[in-house]
Design a protein around this motif. Sequence first.
Motif, PDB file in Angstrom:
ATOM      1  N   THR A  61       9.901   4.783  59.834  1.00  0.00           N
ATOM      2  CA  THR A  61      11.066   4.270  60.536  1.00  0.00           C
ATOM      3  C   THR A  61      10.593   3.260  61.569  1.00  0.00           C
ATOM      4  O   THR A  61       9.649   3.524  62.316  1.00  0.00           O
ATOM      5  N   THR A  62      11.248   2.103  61.580  1.00  0.00           N
ATOM      6  CA  THR A  62      10.932   1.046  62.532  1.00  0.00           C
ATOM      7  C   THR A  62      12.197   0.704  63.289  1.00  0.00           C
ATOM      8  O   THR A  62      13.236   0.422  62.683  1.00  0.00           O
ATOM      9  N   ASP A  63      12.124   0.734  64.608  1.00  0.00           N
ATOM     10  CA  ASP A  63      13.256   0.315  65.424  1.00  0.00           C
ATOM     11  C   ASP A  63      13.352  -1.204  65.415  1.00  0.00           C
ATOM     12  O   ASP A  63      12.344  -1.897  65.336  1.00  0.00           O
ATOM     13  N   GLY A  64      14.595  -1.721  65.501  1.00  0.00           N
ATOM     14  CA  GLY A  64      14.798  -3.149  65.612  1.00  0.00           C
ATOM     15  C   GLY A  64      14.319  -3.632  66.967  1.00  0.00           C
ATOM     16  O   GLY A  64      13.955  -2.819  67.817  1.00  0.00           O
ATOM     17  N   PRO A  65      14.294  -4.907  67.220  1.00  0.00           N
ATOM     18  CA  PRO A  65      14.811  -5.954  66.328  1.00  0.00           C
ATOM     19  C   PRO A  65      13.846  -6.258  65.186  1.00  0.00           C
ATOM     20  O   PRO A  65      12.679  -5.912  65.242  1.00  0.00           O
ATOM     21  N   PHE A  66      14.382  -6.892  64.169  1.00  0.00           N
ATOM     22  CA  PHE A  66      13.605  -7.261  63.001  1.00  0.00           C
ATOM     23  C   PHE A  66      13.217  -8.724  63.086  1.00  0.00           C
ATOM     24  O   PHE A  66      13.823  -9.503  63.810  1.00  0.00           O
ATOM     25  N   ALA A  67      12.223  -9.122  62.328  1.00  0.00           N
ATOM     26  CA  ALA A  67      11.607 -10.449  62.472  1.00  0.00           C
ATOM     27  C   ALA A  67      12.394 -11.584  61.823  1.00  0.00           C
ATOM     28  O   ALA A  67      12.025 -12.726  61.968  1.00  0.00           O
ATOM     29  N   GLU A  68      13.473 -11.284  61.117  1.00  0.00           N
ATOM     30  CA  GLU A  68      14.209 -12.352  60.462  1.00  0.00           C
ATOM     31  C   GLU A  68      14.683 -13.370  61.490  1.00  0.00           C
ATOM     32  O   GLU A  68      15.031 -13.025  62.617  1.00  0.00           O
ATOM     33  N   SER A  69      14.725 -14.638  61.070  1.00  0.00           N
ATOM     34  CA  SER A  69      15.149 -15.688  62.000  1.00  0.00           C
ATOM     35  C   SER A  69      16.659 -15.661  62.229  1.00  0.00           C
ATOM     36  O   SER A  69      17.138 -16.130  63.250  1.00  0.00           O
ATOM     37  N   LYS A  70      17.405 -15.114  61.273  1.00  0.00           N
ATOM     38  CA  LYS A  70      18.853 -15.004  61.428  1.00  0.00           C
ATOM     39  C   LYS A  70      19.235 -13.533  61.347  1.00  0.00           C
ATOM     40  O   LYS A  70      18.657 -12.773  60.585  1.00  0.00           O
ATOM     41  N   GLU A  71      20.202 -13.158  62.135  1.00  0.00           N
ATOM     42  CA  GLU A  71      20.718 -11.789  62.141  1.00  0.00           C
ATOM     43  C   GLU A  71      21.916 -11.689  61.205  1.00  0.00           C
ATOM     44  O   GLU A  71      22.644 -12.663  61.023  1.00  0.00           O
ATOM     45  N   VAL A  72      22.132 -10.509  60.639  1.00  0.00           N
ATOM     46  CA  VAL A  72      23.387 -10.246  59.942  1.00  0.00           C
ATOM     47  C   VAL A  72      24.412  -9.971  61.036  1.00  0.00           C
ATOM     48  O   VAL A  72      24.257  -9.054  61.835  1.00  0.00           O
ATOM     49  N   ILE A  73      25.429 -10.816  61.116  1.00  0.00           N
ATOM     50  CA  ILE A  73      26.398 -10.778  62.207  1.00  0.00           C
ATOM     51  C   ILE A  73      27.630  -9.952  61.844  1.00  0.00           C
ATOM     52  O   ILE A  73      28.192  -9.253  62.669  1.00  0.00           O
ATOM     53  N   SER A  74      28.077 -10.088  60.597  1.00  0.00           N
ATOM     54  CA  SER A  74      29.260  -9.348  60.172  1.00  0.00           C
ATOM     55  C   SER A  74      29.235  -9.187  58.663  1.00  0.00           C
ATOM     56  O   SER A  74      28.424  -9.794  57.965  1.00  0.00           O
ATOM     57  N   TYR A  75      30.127  -8.334  58.188  1.00  0.00           N
ATOM     58  CA  TYR A  75      30.272  -8.158  56.748  1.00  0.00           C
ATOM     59  C   TYR A  75      31.750  -8.135  56.411  1.00  0.00           C
ATOM     60  O   TYR A  75      32.612  -7.923  57.274  1.00  0.00           O
ATOM     61  N   ALA A  76      32.041  -8.358  55.133  1.00  0.00           N
ATOM     62  CA  ALA A  76      33.394  -8.187  54.608  1.00  0.00           C
ATOM     63  C   ALA A  76      33.267  -7.713  53.170  1.00  0.00           C
ATOM     64  O   ALA A  76      32.308  -8.058  52.473  1.00  0.00           O
ATOM     65  N   VAL A  77      34.225  -6.914  52.738  1.00  0.00           N
ATOM     66  CA  VAL A  77      34.295  -6.467  51.353  1.00  0.00           C
ATOM     67  C   VAL A  77      35.579  -7.018  50.760  1.00  0.00           C
ATOM     68  O   VAL A  77      36.670  -6.817  51.321  1.00  0.00           O
ATOM     69  N   TYR A  78      35.439  -7.737  49.659  1.00  0.00           N
ATOM     70  CA  TYR A  78      36.574  -8.349  48.979  1.00  0.00           C
ATOM     71  C   TYR A  78      36.753  -7.741  47.595  1.00  0.00           C
ATOM     72  O   TYR A  78      35.772  -7.417  46.922  1.00  0.00           O
ATOM     73  N   GLU A  79      37.988  -7.596  47.180  1.00  0.00           N
ATOM     74  CA  GLU A  79      38.343  -7.226  45.809  1.00  0.00           C
ATOM     75  C   GLU A  79      39.002  -8.461  45.209  1.00  0.00           C
ATOM     76  O   GLU A  79      40.114  -8.845  45.616  1.00  0.00           O
ATOM     77  N   VAL A  80      38.294  -9.123  44.297  1.00  0.00           N
ATOM     78  CA  VAL A  80      38.750 -10.398  43.740  1.00  0.00           C
ATOM     79  C   VAL A  80      38.535 -10.416  42.232  1.00  0.00           C
ATOM     80  O   VAL A  80      37.855  -9.555  41.678  1.00  0.00           O
ATOM     81  N   ALA A  81      39.083 -11.422  41.585  1.00  0.00           N
ATOM     82  CA  ALA A  81      39.004 -11.527  40.127  1.00  0.00           C
ATOM     83  C   ALA A  81      37.681 -12.109  39.647  1.00  0.00           C
ATOM     84  O   ALA A  81      37.307 -11.925  38.491  1.00  0.00           O
ATOM     85  N   SER A  82      36.969 -12.821  40.529  1.00  0.00           N
ATOM     86  CA  SER A  82      35.754 -13.496  40.078  1.00  0.00           C
ATOM     87  C   SER A  82      34.824 -13.791  41.250  1.00  0.00           C
ATOM     88  O   SER A  82      35.243 -13.764  42.410  1.00  0.00           O
ATOM     89  N   LYS A  83      33.574 -14.089  40.915  1.00  0.00           N
ATOM     90  CA  LYS A  83      32.620 -14.507  41.943  1.00  0.00           C
ATOM     91  C   LYS A  83      33.097 -15.787  42.613  1.00  0.00           C
ATOM     92  O   LYS A  83      32.955 -15.951  43.836  1.00  0.00           O
ATOM     93  N   GLU A  84      33.702 -16.675  41.835  1.00  0.00           N
ATOM     94  CA  GLU A  84      34.196 -17.938  42.383  1.00  0.00           C
ATOM     95  C   GLU A  84      35.236 -17.705  43.488  1.00  0.00           C
ATOM     96  O   GLU A  84      35.256 -18.413  44.488  1.00  0.00           O
ATOM     97  N   GLU A  85      36.073 -16.695  43.307  1.00  0.00           N
ATOM     98  CA  GLU A  85      37.065 -16.386  44.334  1.00  0.00           C
ATOM     99  C   GLU A  85      36.385 -15.855  45.603  1.00  0.00           C
ATOM    100  O   GLU A  85      36.769 -16.209  46.720  1.00  0.00           O
ATOM    101  N   ALA A  86      35.345 -15.035  45.447  1.00  0.00           N
ATOM    102  CA  ALA A  86      34.590 -14.553  46.605  1.00  0.00           C
ATOM    103  C   ALA A  86      33.920 -15.721  47.322  1.00  0.00           C
ATOM    104  O   ALA A  86      33.914 -15.788  48.561  1.00  0.00           O
ATOM    105  N   VAL A  87      33.378 -16.657  46.551  1.00  0.00           N
ATOM    106  CA  VAL A  87      32.752 -17.852  47.139  1.00  0.00           C
ATOM    107  C   VAL A  87      33.788 -18.662  47.902  1.00  0.00           C
ATOM    108  O   VAL A  87      33.511 -19.179  48.989  1.00  0.00           O
TER     109      VAL A  87
END
Length: 121
Positions: A61-87
């Motif tokens: 187990t490693t405590d943050g912060p992690f070394a990535e240059s960008k952080e994951v800021i938020s997420y969303a879950v979509y129910e769509v008909a295609s990848k193109e719609e998610a894009v």
Amino acid sequence: MRYLTLLRGAHSTTPPPPELMAAIMALGEEATKSGALLDTSGLAPSASGARVSLSNGDLTTTDGPFAESKEVISYAVYEVASKEEAVEWASRFLKVHRDLWPGWEGDVDILKLFGPEDFPM
């Protein structure tokens, strides 16, 4: 089909402009009313998290912060008909950032969640 989108960018020391937050809320309301947006949330900086790893049979187990240059800021879950719609939804989300927070940079990862269509009987 369900897709998970992950917004990556630098956590800012200044809050986002109020106009951006209003535009994000309006876009979220539109996506929810259309039935596309199932869930969303902002995420705290990785310094408040941890990572559990498995390597050579050992758990660490490693405590943050992690070394990535960008952080994951938020997420969303979509129910769509295609990848193109998610894009399209992710593109609209980034466009309001471009238009209302000059100089902000980030990206959205779009990941398909397994569903019944992936495991035919």
